[in-house]
Design a protein around this motif. Structure first.
Motif, PDB file in Angstrom:
ATOM      1  N   LYS A   1      68.764  -7.764 -28.780  1.00 18.21           N
ATOM      2  CA  LYS A   1      68.973  -8.586 -29.970  1.00 18.21           C
ATOM      3  C   LYS A   1      70.375  -8.420 -30.567  1.00 18.21           C
ATOM      4  O   LYS A   1      70.828  -9.289 -31.315  1.00 18.21           O
ATOM      5  CB  LYS A   1      67.932  -8.234 -31.040  1.00 18.21           C
ATOM      6  CG  LYS A   1      66.486  -8.435 -30.600  1.00 18.21           C
ATOM      7  CD  LYS A   1      66.165  -9.890 -30.327  1.00 18.21           C
ATOM      8  CE  LYS A   1      64.693 -10.073 -30.016  1.00 18.21           C
ATOM      9  NZ  LYS A   1      64.349 -11.508 -29.768  1.00 18.21           N
ATOM     10  N   GLY A   2      71.025  -7.303 -30.222  1.00 19.43           N
ATOM     11  CA  GLY A   2      72.343  -7.038 -30.783  1.00 19.43           C
ATOM     12  C   GLY A   2      73.479  -7.276 -29.817  1.00 19.43           C
ATOM     13  O   GLY A   2      74.345  -8.120 -30.055  1.00 19.43           O
TER      14      GLY A   2
ATOM     15  N   ALA B   1      75.257  -5.082 -37.473  1.00 19.51           N
ATOM     16  CA  ALA B   1      76.448  -5.203 -36.626  1.00 19.51           C
ATOM     17  C   ALA B   1      77.729  -5.028 -37.430  1.00 19.51           C
ATOM     18  O   ALA B   1      78.739  -4.555 -36.896  1.00 19.51           O
ATOM     19  CB  ALA B   1      76.440  -6.558 -35.918  1.00 19.51           C
ATOM     20  N   ASN B   2      77.689  -5.399 -38.701  1.00 22.25           N
ATOM     21  CA  ASN B   2      78.901  -5.409 -39.514  1.00 22.25           C
ATOM     22  C   ASN B   2      78.959  -4.276 -40.532  1.00 22.25           C
ATOM     23  O   ASN B   2      79.755  -4.319 -41.468  1.00 22.25           O
ATOM     24  CB  ASN B   2      79.022  -6.766 -40.221  1.00 22.25           C
ATOM     25  CG  ASN B   2      79.286  -7.885 -39.240  1.00 22.25           C
ATOM     26  OD1 ASN B   2      80.344  -7.953 -38.650  1.00 22.25           O
ATOM     27  ND2 ASN B   2      78.300  -8.757 -39.034  1.00 22.25           N
TER      28      ASN B   2
ATOM     29  N   GLY C   1      67.224 -11.684 -37.231  1.00 29.36           N
ATOM     30  CA  GLY C   1      68.611 -12.021 -36.945  1.00 29.36           C
ATOM     31  C   GLY C   1      69.535 -11.668 -38.094  1.00 29.36           C
ATOM     32  O   GLY C   1      70.661 -11.203 -37.891  1.00 29.36           O
ATOM     33  N   TYR C   2      69.058 -11.876 -39.321  1.00 30.54           N
ATOM     34  CA  TYR C   2      69.852 -11.552 -40.503  1.00 30.54           C
ATOM     35  C   TYR C   2      70.098 -10.047 -40.593  1.00 30.54           C
ATOM     36  O   TYR C   2      71.229  -9.594 -40.845  1.00 30.54           O
ATOM     37  CB  TYR C   2      69.127 -12.048 -41.755  1.00 30.54           C
ATOM     38  CG  TYR C   2      69.895 -11.836 -43.044  1.00 30.54           C
ATOM     39  CD1 TYR C   2      70.799 -12.794 -43.498  1.00 30.54           C
ATOM     40  CD2 TYR C   2      69.718 -10.683 -43.799  1.00 30.54           C
ATOM     41  CE1 TYR C   2      71.509 -12.602 -44.680  1.00 30.54           C
ATOM     42  CE2 TYR C   2      70.415 -10.484 -44.969  1.00 30.54           C
ATOM     43  CZ  TYR C   2      71.314 -11.449 -45.414  1.00 30.54           C
ATOM     44  OH  TYR C   2      72.011 -11.248 -46.577  1.00 30.54           O
TER      45      TYR C   2
ATOM     46  N   LYS D   1      76.047 -10.232 -30.988  1.00 30.34           N
ATOM     47  CA  LYS D   1      76.239  -9.856 -32.391  1.00 30.34           C
ATOM     48  C   LYS D   1      77.039  -8.557 -32.550  1.00 30.34           C
ATOM     49  O   LYS D   1      77.735  -8.366 -33.538  1.00 30.34           O
ATOM     50  CB  LYS D   1      74.881  -9.723 -33.090  1.00 30.34           C
ATOM     51  CG  LYS D   1      74.159 -11.051 -33.328  1.00 30.34           C
ATOM     52  CD  LYS D   1      72.796 -10.807 -33.971  1.00 30.34           C
ATOM     53  CE  LYS D   1      72.051 -12.125 -34.208  1.00 30.34           C
ATOM     54  NZ  LYS D   1      72.577 -12.870 -35.355  1.00 30.34           N
ATOM     55  N   MET D   2      76.902  -7.633 -31.595  1.00 31.96           N
ATOM     56  CA  MET D   2      77.626  -6.359 -31.668  1.00 31.96           C
ATOM     57  C   MET D   2      78.105  -5.971 -30.284  1.00 31.96           C
ATOM     58  O   MET D   2      77.600  -6.474 -29.273  1.00 31.96           O
ATOM     59  CB  MET D   2      76.745  -5.260 -32.280  1.00 31.96           C
ATOM     60  CG  MET D   2      75.586  -4.818 -31.426  1.00 31.96           C
ATOM     61  SD  MET D   2      74.702  -3.358 -32.075  1.00 31.96           S
ATOM     62  CE  MET D   2      73.988  -3.981 -33.587  1.00 31.96           C
TER      63      MET D   2
ATOM     64  N   SER E   1      72.972 -10.563 -27.286  1.00 29.31           N
ATOM     65  CA  SER E   1      73.105 -11.795 -28.068  1.00 29.31           C
ATOM     66  C   SER E   1      74.536 -12.038 -28.534  1.00 29.31           C
ATOM     67  O   SER E   1      74.864 -13.119 -29.011  1.00 29.31           O
ATOM     68  CB  SER E   1      72.192 -11.733 -29.293  1.00 29.31           C
ATOM     69  OG  SER E   1      72.693 -10.786 -30.227  1.00 29.31           O
TER      70      SER E   1
ATOM     71  N   MET F   1      70.055  -7.951 -38.148  1.00 32.85           N
ATOM     72  CA  MET F   1      70.941  -7.551 -37.052  1.00 32.85           C
ATOM     73  C   MET F   1      72.393  -7.872 -37.393  1.00 32.85           C
ATOM     74  O   MET F   1      73.306  -7.094 -37.065  1.00 32.85           O
ATOM     75  CB  MET F   1      70.530  -8.240 -35.751  1.00 32.85           C
ATOM     76  CG  MET F   1      71.314  -7.784 -34.529  1.00 32.85           C
ATOM     77  SD  MET F   1      71.123  -6.015 -34.163  1.00 32.85           S
ATOM     78  CE  MET F   1      69.511  -5.989 -33.399  1.00 32.85           C
ATOM     79  N   ASP F   2      72.635  -8.996 -38.037  1.00 36.63           N
ATOM     80  CA  ASP F   2      74.005  -9.335 -38.450  1.00 36.63           C
ATOM     81  C   ASP F   2      74.566  -8.266 -39.384  1.00 36.63           C
ATOM     82  O   ASP F   2      75.723  -7.840 -39.253  1.00 36.63           O
ATOM     83  CB  ASP F   2      74.018 -10.699 -39.159  1.00 36.63           C
ATOM     84  CG  ASP F   2      73.879 -11.863 -38.203  1.00 36.63           C
ATOM     85  OD1 ASP F   2      74.257 -11.720 -37.021  1.00 36.63           O
ATOM     86  OD2 ASP F   2      73.385 -12.924 -38.627  1.00 36.63           O
TER      87      ASP F   2
END
Length: 530
Positions: free
Chosen positions: A359-360, A313-314, A306-307, A365-366, A363, A309-310
């Protein structure tokens, strides 16, 4: 007979910068037109594909694969045929593989060998990175030839695999310098090989022989330290750096901080690290645990995917690959009594797109545009084949995927198209499925069925000095060169070198020398100089 023209109607075209409802017309392997309500009175040889309520996206680019690689006493289960077939089934239309010469062997010969192996087998387009596993003037010259004549603009250096592929810091400095000189991207496998070698000895001496020893001897710090060291060396020579398979929170933070400090560095998390974790190394069944062994290892901290992926995404991390390097259970069993002999590698080339969507995007996140960027466009920009690939636009290659964001599928080794007999994502349910894959203008995957032939894919030549990367490098070269200070020559007194030597001796030996004769001191000076 395969239609020579395709018209995709009613879908939402998604590029990295925007999404718009539009039709897409394809002819002779190229996108000819993108626009609303396209009509063609002459329907001969034209197939219309309805993409209503679906996304029309650029085919995926997997920036990191190892197909048909001989490694650790065996050869990967997936060759260039089965691996690229699986890629197409998952919505990936181009892979970048690694030609890896042994120490002392020619880079050009490795390139030729990989080309000869891959060209007759690939079902999708591909290109090559070349590994630099040793250093000499010959290697330096061959790097220049590869960049100028052979369509290669990326070179990978290993900081791990001691005595096999690993380079020392001075060799990294030289290789990075040459990458910058020829306009290439320097890539690194960032782990401290010396610490890993010592850690492995320690684990085995403690009786830890199973897959858990693999992670225990190469903890996060080993990856983070090497990542920081590689970034420091690359920055010292003003060379762009691409860190392959960023696997840990610690290493990801190093990349993120470097980017925020203005370093020209790109981080590549992979499908495995985004979709699962290293708790599997402690599984009671040896074969299950060994199936996840790869280098760097997956991390046992379950918050890691998850970290990563964050950060992806950014834009702290930039692009995704898979490090697809598959070995069957019986191949992994080469290390049944010694984890250091388990062939390193996992699957991912078929499932990357779905795992990242799940996952992205699913979820939250993106968004869909960032998904296109990290699965396709950014790799095409970094490695200099954008907008030939990585974009739905006029004159781009017709590598197109029709993506259904509402459809779901469950990943399983029983249904995947790869040659390996297990899947590290086994049982994962993914929202977001490729329903049609088009490669070079041909429908190669549809309704769960492949229609491919070996040799359909082509090698993609890449030019050096990709502007997406090198604009900043070139500007910094112009404005950041060190310059000497202009000053008047020093005209004062200079102490004699003889007196300096006596000073050092007096400062280094017991004070009784102060009471000895000058001849005794002279004898001491002679000893010092020896």
């Amino acid at each position: 007979m395969e239609p020579s023209r395709l018209l995709i109607k009613g879908g939402k075209v998604v590029n990295e910068d925007c999404s718009v409802l539009s039709d897409v017309y394809i002819e002779n392997g190229k996108i000819v037109e993108v626009g609303l309500n396209l009509h063609f009175p002459d329907a001969s040889g034209l197939r219309v594909i309805d993409a209503t309520d679906k996304l029309v996206i650029p085919g995926g680019v997997d920036a990191h694969t190892h197909l048909e690689l001989a490694f650790m006493g065996t050869k990967t289960a997936d060759d260039f045929h089965s691996g690229t077939k699986a890629a197409l089934a998952g919505g990936t239309t181009m892979v970048l593989d690694f030609a890896i010469p042994q120490k002392g062997k020619s880079l050009l010969e490795a390139y030729d060998c990989w080309r000869e192996t891959a060209d007759p087998k690939v079902c999708c387009d591909y290109s090559l990175h070349i590994a630099v596993t040793w250093w000499s003037d010959k290697v330096k010259k061959e790097m220049e030839t590869l960049a100028k004549e052979k369509g290669v603009n990326s070179f990978k250096m290993f900081m791990a695999y001691k005595d096999l592929y690993m380079l020392q810091d001075t060799e990294l400095y030289a290789a990075f310098s040459q990458c910058k000189e020829v306009g290439a991207i320097a890539q690194v496998h960032a782990e401290n090989g010396d610490l890993i070698a010592e850690g492995a000895k320690k684990m085995l001496s403690m009786g830890i022989t199973g897959p858990e020893g693999h992670e225990l001897c190469r903890p996060e710090e080993v990856e983070a330290e090497a990542t920081q060291r590689a970034i420091t060396i690359a920055n010292a020579v003003n060379c762009p750096l691409y860190v392959v398979h960023v696997m840990s929170k610690s290493a990801a933070k190093v990349v993120s901080n470097a980017r925020r400090d203005g370093r020209v560095v790109f981080g590549e998390p992979i499908a495995a690290g985004l979709g699962t974790d290293g708790t599997h190394y402690w599984h009671k069944e040896w074969a299950h645990a060994a199936g996840f062994v790869m280098g760097p290892p997956l991390r046992p901290d379950p918050s890691t995917p998850g970290y990563l992926m964050d950060l992806l995404a950014n834009d702290d991390l930039s692009v995704t690959g898979t490090d697809n390097c598959t070995f069957s259970v019986c191949q992994k069993a080469l290390g049944k009594d010694d984890f250091t002999k388990i062939p390193n590698g996992v699957n991912g080339v078929e499932d990357r797109m779905s795992v990242i969507w799940e996952k992205g995007v699913h979820s939250g996140k993106m968004d869909e545009n960032r998904f296109v960027a990290v699965t396709s466009s950014n790799a095409a920009k970094i490695f200099n084949f954008y907008p030939q690939k990585g974009r739905i636009a006029k004159n781009s290659d017709a590598d197109v995927v029709i993506w259904d964001p509402k459809l779901t599928r469950k990943i399983s080794a029983k249904t995947h198209h790869q040659a390996v007999d297990y899947n590290i994502f086994e049982g994962m349910e993914c929202h977001g499925v490729p329903v049609v894959t088009i490669s070079r203008g041909k429908v190669v995957y549809e309704d769960g069925r492949l229609n491919v032939s070996p040799g359909h894919g082509r090698f993609v030549h890449r030019q050096p000095f990709p502007q997406f990367v090198y604009k900043r490098i070139e500007q910094r070269e112009q404005v950041g060169k060190p310059t000497a200070v202009i000053r008047k020559p020093y005209a004062g007194k200079i102490i004699s070198s003889h007196n300096i030597r006596i000073f050092f001796i007096l400062g280094s030996f017991d004070m009784f020398l102060l009471h000895t004769s000058l001849s005794c001191v002279c004898v001491c000076v002679c000893v010092w100089e020896l």
